[in-house]
Design an enzyme around this catalytic site. Sequence first.
Site, short mmCIF file in Angstrom:
data_model
loop_
_atom_site.label_atom_id
_atom_site.label_comp_id
_atom_site.label_asym_id
_atom_site.label_seq_id
_atom_site.Cartn_x
_atom_site.Cartn_y
_atom_site.Cartn_z
CD GLU A 105 -1.96 4.20 3.16
OE1 GLU A 105 -1.66 3.51 2.16
OE2 GLU A 105 -3.12 4.25 3.61
CG HIS A 144 -1.99 -1.01 1.22
ND1 HIS A 144 -3.01 -1.04 2.14
CD2 HIS A 144 -2.20 -2.05 0.37
CE1 HIS A 144 -3.82 -2.05 1.86
NE2 HIS A 144 -3.35 -2.68 0.79
ZN ZN Z 1 -3.43 0.19 3.66
#
Ligand code: ZN
Length: 151
Positions: free
Chosen positions: A55, A53
Amino acid sequence: MLSDEELVRAALAAAAAADPRDVPVGAVVFDASGRELARAANAREALGDPTAHAEVLALRRAAEVHGDGWRLAGATLAVTLEPCTMCAGALVAARVERLVFGAWEPKTGAVGSLWDVVRDRRLNHRPQVRGGVLETECAATLDAFFRSQRP
Ligand SMILES: [Zn+2]
């Protein structure tokens, strides 16, 4: 210092660089003085990695350049979409000071929608949060992607 809108705008730019197969979510990490440490786009498809992901990728890269090991004390993470449970946990683990995000994610969001992982009172580190920054723009980016995926 950059405004929260400018932080999320940087995350939108990061999202625009996502592989066309990947859901365009972007994240940028800034240090306490507002200097950009790292940015990343969601790369789950591009890397074949369920944990890739935006982040998580941005936090990993930021830790490499931050100069204090894994601790991102004083850092702000800006992301175009409300983080999931994994990413919310990663933010707490990295000791990120502040989270600013764009669109709410009612299906998987873990920073207020389904759960509120980062502000759980049982944690001794709780990042500050501001959600809904440039919400319309962030949601439109995702809507355009999902519309293009339909046959
Ligand atoms: Zn995530």
